[in-house]
Write an enzyme that holds these catalytic residues in place. Structure first.
Site, short mmCIF file in Angstrom:
data_model
loop_
_atom_site.label_atom_id
_atom_site.label_comp_id
_atom_site.label_asym_id
_atom_site.label_seq_id
_atom_site.Cartn_x
_atom_site.Cartn_y
_atom_site.Cartn_z
N LYS A 40 -9.58 2.45 -2.21
CA LYS A 40 -9.76 1.84 -0.88
C LYS A 40 -11.17 2.12 -0.39
CE LYS A 40 -7.24 1.89 3.57
NZ LYS A 40 -5.90 2.26 4.13
N CYS B 119 -5.84 -2.57 2.31
CA CYS B 119 -5.54 -2.49 3.75
C CYS B 119 -6.73 -2.74 4.68
CB CYS B 119 -4.87 -1.15 4.06
SG CYS B 119 -4.04 -1.17 5.67
N GLU C 39 0.83 -1.21 0.00
CA GLU C 39 0.00 0.00 0.00
C GLU C 39 0.87 1.26 0.00
OE1 GLU C 39 -2.20 0.51 3.61
OE2 GLU C 39 -3.69 1.84 2.69
#
Lengths: 383, 383
Positions: A195, A232, A119
């Site tokens: 995300k 994540c 990430e």
């Protein structure tokens, strides 16, 4: 032995537990044994010279009568930042490009078809500081940025799909996003995915910089299989993995940045549960090292201001739909994990366990719709 | 050492790994250490005499200013069947009542407030045979059956909530169900909840006997906390755990019956992932031993007919919302696991990690609704 000096769980088990018992321990902990993949000597030598760990494993499937094996090699790269966080921005980015370039060279020697970086790989994970400058300068266009061009070169050179998670600057509205750019092995940008879930926990003050993604649950049809990227904190949300799977993902990548004190006991659980529950492969990637910042920051934990928020514990791994998993990369070193997987396993395990068939999704859609209404009354039985 | 002789993962780790490293291994594998609970001598002696394992652990929460701790003691019971599977039905049931009665006596000595038995606890797990007789004779009324009356006596005697998972015969329509009866500590039947997801995997031919439950995701408000029961195969479905949590469950029990060859590497992953993802406690219970049947059966695996389908591996455990978990009970012995948990931890961890707040459930409700339509088009990006 403190947490950041402990190289890997698997190595400690192997060091101390006699063979016969170790076999059972590993079966219970990690499932069916993943065979080691023999990697070319040139790759092993290059990894040694460039000082990173190189591991290879394979996930096999049964032979079928009507389909040939659909074998793909996936590379996961974990690394520490190269320059100090106060070095000039472009120097930091360039140094990371160089480092990752070396590791992708080795991935290519290993025949990797799809590679995924960690990430926000072009920068320190500076969101703990809550300062905007200079960190927002690391943001780039997903389509035309310096880093995407770099990935396109790699993709073309090595006929490799490259997943590049960056801090994105959307120029039109000037909005930042946490985005994974997917570059096809042809070299063109196949698309991007943002995300979906943004943390507000501990030092992960990311909602100061970017908001929840607006790209939904895209699945990218590549030459090597259907892939998706769950960035994540989205790994804590089973619905997020699930919806990528509902759109057909066979491999879901989870590029992450997370630290030992916060999440380590959960790390080996969440991506693996997602692989099991969704009959797919999942790939967890976490950076390594401790990042120091010039300006002190506080962590909302009643403690004094400080200049780092702990060590990133690496431990990148691949989980398979049959409940097995690869060993993790080191907790402390840069590393490339190469796994060969036969994607036929996903349908085979689905046929065996049938979670999609027994999922009752229509009823969940109704229940979830009711549960999100303002006048929702939970189904509670009292005496 | 074959799988059924291996007593427990934790014991092997403790036997071989030096203290300092063991501490890190346990932190990574099991999270924050769960303290041992000191149990009364009379209970320890009784467990010794009645030949079952007794373990106790506690999950603590932080002290708050405005709420006092909400401490509850939960007991999980795992056991093998007592009589051979060809003994008369009523003898088998009665022998199991006697055995479980002993174990609940000890649970009462340990101050247990809520006890949960294993799936279909009054019978062998005979669904592998696909024969209806005599197994359907084990089915009882959830409200007025012999077993429910037995549980009501225990509940009143010990002021204990009793969760009793049985094969239910619904008399009105003459339909069988896989059902958990929840008996309040007052002795009255608080309600029942049926198994939501029915397996069609390996020897688990359960859909031959009963169908998917029609009781939704009820949560039972007891004097000791809000509880729910996710029976066996439902643990593979993250949406099932999730919907109990959306209805307010603080503890979700997972009474199960599952065998070593099929599911063991998944056992420690799924309930624990559910505890993390839903900010609640989860309790996995699995029976022990190998059950032999007089009539041979086949397993649809190309192998010869046989009379058992492997060993149930026990390993019952409790997982907490902070990612920690208790050690497992033995893989081979009857056992009672007593855990004391402060339910304040559920809200504390929710406040810390905020998965419900960041869950975007409205969007998932819409996506899931679309995904269940006949004309659903998956979101696939092609070059």
């Amino acid at each position: 032995m403190s947490g950041s000096e402990f190289e890997s769980l698997e190595k400690i088990l192997e060091k101390h537990i006699p063979d016969e018992e170790l076999k059972e321990v590993k079966r219970i902990l990690f499932g069916k044994e993943t065979k080691k993949l023999v990697l070319p000597a040139c790759a092993v030598e290059a990894a040694l010279e460039w000082d990173f760990e190189l591991q290879g494993y394979m996930f096999e499937a049964s032979m079928e009568q009507l389909r040939t094996p659909r074998t793909v090699r996936v590379g996961l790269i974990q690394n520490r930042i190269v320059l100090p966080t106060d070095a000039p921005v472009l120097d930091q980015i360039t140094a990371l490009h160089k480092r990752i370039g070396e590791m992708v060279d080795v991935a290519a020697m290993c025949g990797v078809n799809i590679v995924c970086f960690q990430e926000a790989w072009t920068m320190p994970f500076a969101f703990c500081t809550r300062e905007k400058e200079p960190w927002t300068e690391f943001a780039e266009s997903a389509e035309e940025g310096y880093t995407t061009r770099f990935c396109q070169e790699l993709a073309k050179k090595y006929n490799m799909v490259v997943i590049s998670p960056i801090l994105e600057r959307e120029e039109v509205h000037n909005v930042l996003w946490n985005t994974a750019v997917v570059v096809s092995n042809s070299g063109s940008v196949l698309g991007k995915t943002r995300k979906n879930h943004i943390p507000r926990v501990g030092d992960f003050n990311e909602s100061t910089y970017y908001m929840e993604g607006n790209t939904g649950h895209k699945v990218f049809q590549t030459q090597f299989g259907k892939i998706a990227v769950n960035i994540c904190y989205g790994r804590h949300h089973p619905l997020n993995w699930f919806m990528y799977s509902m759109n057909g993902a066979e491999i879901i990548f989870n590029p992450s940045a997370t630290v030992g004190g916060l999440s380590e006991p959960m790390w080996s659980i969440e991506a693996r549960n997602a692989a099991i529950a969704n009959h797919c492969f999942t790939c967890g990637i976490n950076r390594v090292g401790t990042e120091h910042f010039n300006n002190e920051f506080t962590s909302g934990d009643g403690k004094k201001a400080h200049q780092d928020f702990g060590y990133f514990y690496g431990s990148s791994y691949v989980a398979a739909p049959d409940g097995s998993r690869s060993p993790g990369l080191s907790r402390t070193r840069d590393g490339l994990l190469v796994t060969e997987m036969d994607l036929n396993l996903t349908r085979q395990i689905s046929d065996k366990w049938s979670f999609k068939m027994t999922g009752r999704y229509g009823e969940y859609a109704e229940e979830l719709t009711r549960a999100t209404k303002q006048d929702f009354k939970p189904n509670i039985i009292k005496e």
